[in-house]
Write a protein that holds these residues in place. Sequence first.
Motif, PDB file in Angstrom:
ATOM      1  N   GLU A 118       0.867  -1.178   0.000  1.00 14.75           N
ATOM      2  CA  GLU A 118       0.000   0.000   0.000  1.00 14.75           C
ATOM      3  C   GLU A 118       0.907   1.232   0.000  1.00 14.75           C
ATOM      4  N   PRO A 119       0.933   2.014  -1.083  1.00 14.98           N
ATOM      5  CA  PRO A 119       1.867   3.150  -1.142  1.00 14.98           C
ATOM      6  C   PRO A 119       1.557   4.204  -0.090  1.00 14.98           C
ATOM      7  N   ASP A 120       2.577   4.707   0.583  1.00 14.85           N
ATOM      8  CA  ASP A 120       2.429   5.835   1.495  1.00 14.85           C
ATOM      9  C   ASP A 120       3.763   6.567   1.575  1.00 14.85           C
ATOM     10  N   VAL A 121       3.779   7.662   2.321  1.00  8.09           N
ATOM     11  CA  VAL A 121       4.970   8.511   2.390  1.00  8.09           C
ATOM     12  C   VAL A 121       6.165   7.747   2.956  1.00  8.09           C
ATOM     13  N   HIS A 122       5.923   6.915   3.959  1.00  4.90           N
ATOM     14  CA  HIS A 122       7.033   6.174   4.574  1.00  4.90           C
ATOM     15  C   HIS A 122       7.619   5.161   3.605  1.00  4.90           C
ATOM     16  N   LEU A 123       6.769   4.508   2.829  1.00  4.23           N
ATOM     17  CA  LEU A 123       7.264   3.563   1.832  1.00  4.23           C
ATOM     18  C   LEU A 123       8.107   4.285   0.782  1.00  4.23           C
ATOM     19  N   VAL A 124       7.670   5.489   0.386  1.00  6.00           N
ATOM     20  CA  VAL A 124       8.455   6.275  -0.562  1.00  6.00           C
ATOM     21  C   VAL A 124       9.844   6.557   0.010  1.00  6.00           C
ATOM     22  N   GLY A 125       9.889   6.923   1.289  1.00  7.33           N
ATOM     23  CA  GLY A 125      11.184   7.171   1.918  1.00  7.33           C
ATOM     24  C   GLY A 125      12.082   5.940   1.881  1.00  7.33           C
ATOM     25  N   PRO A 239       9.914  11.817   5.323  1.00  8.42           N
ATOM     26  CA  PRO A 239       8.566  12.332   5.027  1.00  8.42           C
ATOM     27  C   PRO A 239       8.571  13.817   4.670  1.00  8.42           C
ATOM     28  N   SER A 240       9.430  14.592   5.324  1.00  6.26           N
ATOM     29  CA  SER A 240       9.513  16.022   5.026  1.00  6.26           C
ATOM     30  C   SER A 240      10.035  16.262   3.618  1.00  6.26           C
ATOM     31  N   VAL A 241      10.995  15.442   3.187  1.00  6.34           N
ATOM     32  CA  VAL A 241      11.531  15.572   1.831  1.00  6.34           C
ATOM     33  C   VAL A 241      10.434  15.315   0.805  1.00  6.34           C
ATOM     34  N   VAL A 242       9.617  14.283   1.029  1.00  5.97           N
ATOM     35  CA  VAL A 242       8.539  13.957   0.094  1.00  5.97           C
ATOM     36  C   VAL A 242       7.550  15.110  -0.007  1.00  5.97           C
ATOM     37  N   SER A 244       8.027  18.234   0.795  1.00  3.75           N
ATOM     38  CA  SER A 244       8.691  19.428   0.272  1.00  3.75           C
ATOM     39  C   SER A 244       8.778  19.393  -1.246  1.00  3.75           C
ATOM     40  N   ALA A 245       9.037  18.205  -1.806  1.00  8.11           N
ATOM     41  CA  ALA A 245       9.104  18.090  -3.263  1.00  8.11           C
ATOM     42  C   ALA A 245       7.761  18.433  -3.894  1.00  8.11           C
ATOM     43  N   VAL A 246       6.679  17.973  -3.278  1.00 10.81           N
ATOM     44  CA  VAL A 246       5.340  18.264  -3.796  1.00 10.81           C
ATOM     45  C   VAL A 246       5.042  19.759  -3.693  1.00 10.81           C
ATOM     46  N   PHE A 247       5.302  20.339  -2.531  1.00 11.97           N
ATOM     47  CA  PHE A 247       5.047  21.773  -2.372  1.00 11.97           C
ATOM     48  C   PHE A 247       5.949  22.594  -3.291  1.00 11.97           C
ATOM     49  N   GLY A 248       7.182  22.167  -3.463  1.00 13.05           N
ATOM     50  CA  GLY A 248       8.071  22.889  -4.361  1.00 13.05           C
ATOM     51  C   GLY A 248       7.520  22.944  -5.767  1.00 13.05           C
ATOM     52  N   ALA A 249       6.969  21.809  -6.239  1.00 15.48           N
ATOM     53  CA  ALA A 249       6.382  21.776  -7.578  1.00 15.48           C
ATOM     54  C   ALA A 249       5.151  22.665  -7.664  1.00 15.48           C
ATOM     55  N   VAL A 250       4.333  22.675  -6.612  1.00 11.22           N
ATOM     56  CA  VAL A 250       3.135  23.523  -6.608  1.00 11.22           C
ATOM     57  C   VAL A 250       3.527  24.995  -6.636  1.00 11.22           C
ATOM     58  N   LEU A 251       4.473  25.387  -5.787  1.00 11.78           N
ATOM     59  CA  LEU A 251       4.903  26.790  -5.754  1.00 11.78           C
ATOM     60  C   LEU A 251       5.530  27.202  -7.080  1.00 11.78           C
ATOM     61  N   ALA A 252       6.303  26.289  -7.675  1.00 12.29           N
ATOM     62  CA  ALA A 252       6.959  26.613  -8.943  1.00 12.29           C
ATOM     63  C   ALA A 252       5.947  26.819 -10.065  1.00 12.29           C
ATOM     64  N   SER A 253       4.747  26.254  -9.910  1.00 13.83           N
ATOM     65  CA  SER A 253       3.722  26.410 -10.942  1.00 13.83           C
ATOM     66  C   SER A 253       3.014  27.757 -10.861  1.00 13.83           C
ATOM     67  N   MET A 254       3.273  28.534  -9.802  1.00 16.58           N
ATOM     68  CA  MET A 254       2.629  29.835  -9.618  1.00 16.58           C
ATOM     69  C   MET A 254       3.529  30.932 -10.190  1.00 16.58           C
ATOM     70  N   LYS A 255       3.014  31.681 -11.164  1.00 11.02           N
ATOM     71  CA  LYS A 255       3.825  32.663 -11.879  1.00 11.02           C
ATOM     72  C   LYS A 255       4.258  33.822 -10.990  1.00 11.02           C
ATOM     73  N   SER A 256       3.526  34.064  -9.911  1.00 12.87           N
ATOM     74  CA  SER A 256       3.892  35.174  -9.030  1.00 12.87           C
ATOM     75  C   SER A 256       5.017  34.814  -8.068  1.00 12.87           C
ATOM     76  N   LEU A 257       5.450  33.569  -8.073  1.00 12.81           N
ATOM     77  CA  LEU A 257       6.517  33.126  -7.193  1.00 12.81           C
ATOM     78  C   LEU A 257       7.703  32.635  -8.013  1.00 12.81           C
ATOM     79  N   ASP A 258       8.889  32.971  -7.559  1.00 13.98           N
ATOM     80  CA  ASP A 258      10.114  32.426  -8.131  1.00 13.98           C
ATOM     81  C   ASP A 258      10.673  31.451  -7.093  1.00 13.98           C
TER      82      ASP A 258
END
Length: 398
Positions: A118-125, A239-242, A244-258
Motif C-alpha cells: 500500500e503506497p504511502d509517504v514512509h514507503l516512498v522514503g 517524510p519532510s523531503v517527500v 517538500s518536493a510536492v510543495f516545491g512543484a506547486v509553488l513553482a507552478s505559480m507565476k507570481s513566485l520564483d
Amino acid sequence: MAATTAQPTDPAAERLRRWRLVLGGEADGTGHRLAGRDAAMDGALAALYRGASEEGRPARPSSRSAGLGGSAPQVARWLGDIREYFPTSVVQLMQQDAISRLGLDQLLLEPEMLDAVEPDVHLVGTLLSLKHALPETTRESARAVVGKVVAELERRLADRTRATLGGALDRSARVNRPRHRDIDWDRTIRANLKNYLPDAGPDGQGTVVPERLIGYARAQRAVKKDVILCIDQSGSMAPSVVHSAVFGAVLASMKSLDTRLVVFDTSVVDLTEQLSDPVDVLFATQLGGGTDINRALAYCQSRITRPSETIVVLISDLYEGGIRNEMLKRVAAMKASGVQFIALLALSDEGAPAYDHAHAAALAALGAPAFACTPDAFPDIMAAAIEKRPLPVPDRER
C-alpha cells in the motif's frame, strides 16, 4: 485495530473475541476460538507480531518478531491479506513495522512486492533510500509507487495551496493610491460604505464618497516573491523531503513566485530545474548521510537578490554537523537584510519530531521560531510570510 466482522449476539462472547484478537494466540487465556475471517486476521497479525517464525527459527531480540518467511511471494500474499482485512491506515502501520522489524526493505527490491504494498509517504522514503540498490526490473515499479503517492499528495494539497497563496500575493500587492485603471472597485466600495450619503447623487440618489481607493499597481503585480526551500535530506527527514518536493512543484507552478529548491546533507544540491516533476526531484535526493546546515544556508544566501521580497524556508531537525555559530550568524544576517526566515523542524503528518533543542532556542532568540508543521498547515504559514504577518505557530511550539 481489526476490521469489522459479523458481531456475536452475546456481549460477553464479543468481549472475549476482541481480547483474543488483541492478545494473540501466545497469550490466549480467553478460551475463545477464532474461525473464518477472524482466524485469517489473527494469522496475518501473528505472522508479523508473534514470538517465533513459522519455520521455528528463534525470535529476534525484540519483544515481538515475525514469521513472514524469506520468500517474496509469501510476503506479497501477506501484504494482500492485510489490505483485505484492515483499513488503509492500519495497513500502512503494519507495513512500517514489517520494514523495521523484519528487514522487509530488502524484499522491496523485487517487483511483485512493490505491486502488493500500500503506497504511502514512509514507503516512498524507504524506496528512495534503496534506489541505488534497485535492480533494473524493479525501478519502473518503484517509480510508479512514488508517482502514486506524489499524485495523491498533489490532489490533496495543490488547489488549496494555490488559492491560499494567490490570495496572500494579491493582498500583499494591494495599494491605496492606484491609477484609475487599476482601481479594484468592489473593494473600494466596501471600504467606503461608511461614507455613504443618501441624497448626494444625481436626482437625489445616494452615493458613496470614495475617500480611500484600493487597487493593484501594475508594476507591483509583475513583481514576484522569491521562495527558497532548503531541505535537510538526512534519513530521519524522509517524510519532510517527500512533502517538500510536492510543495516545491506547486509553488513553482505559480507565476507570481520564483521558487528554488535546495537539498543538502554534507553537500548541497540545487534541484530547481527539476521542479516541474516532483518524482524526478525525489529520485534526485540522497536520503541519509550527515548534515551541514551552515553550508546549505551559505548557498541559499548567495542566491538572494531581493532580500525584502525573499522567503527562506529551512526544513531540518537542526542537528548541525557544520559550524553552529556561522549558521546562526547567517540566519541573523539574512533577517537583518529583510529576508523572511522560517525554520520547520518537520513538514509531515507525524507528531513532534526529535530535534536539537539548543539550536531551536537559538533561532527563536533571533526571531526565527522553529516548529513542526503539517502539510495542511503549510499554506497558511507561507501566506503569513508573504503578507509579512506573524506566523501562525502552533501553540505547543510557542
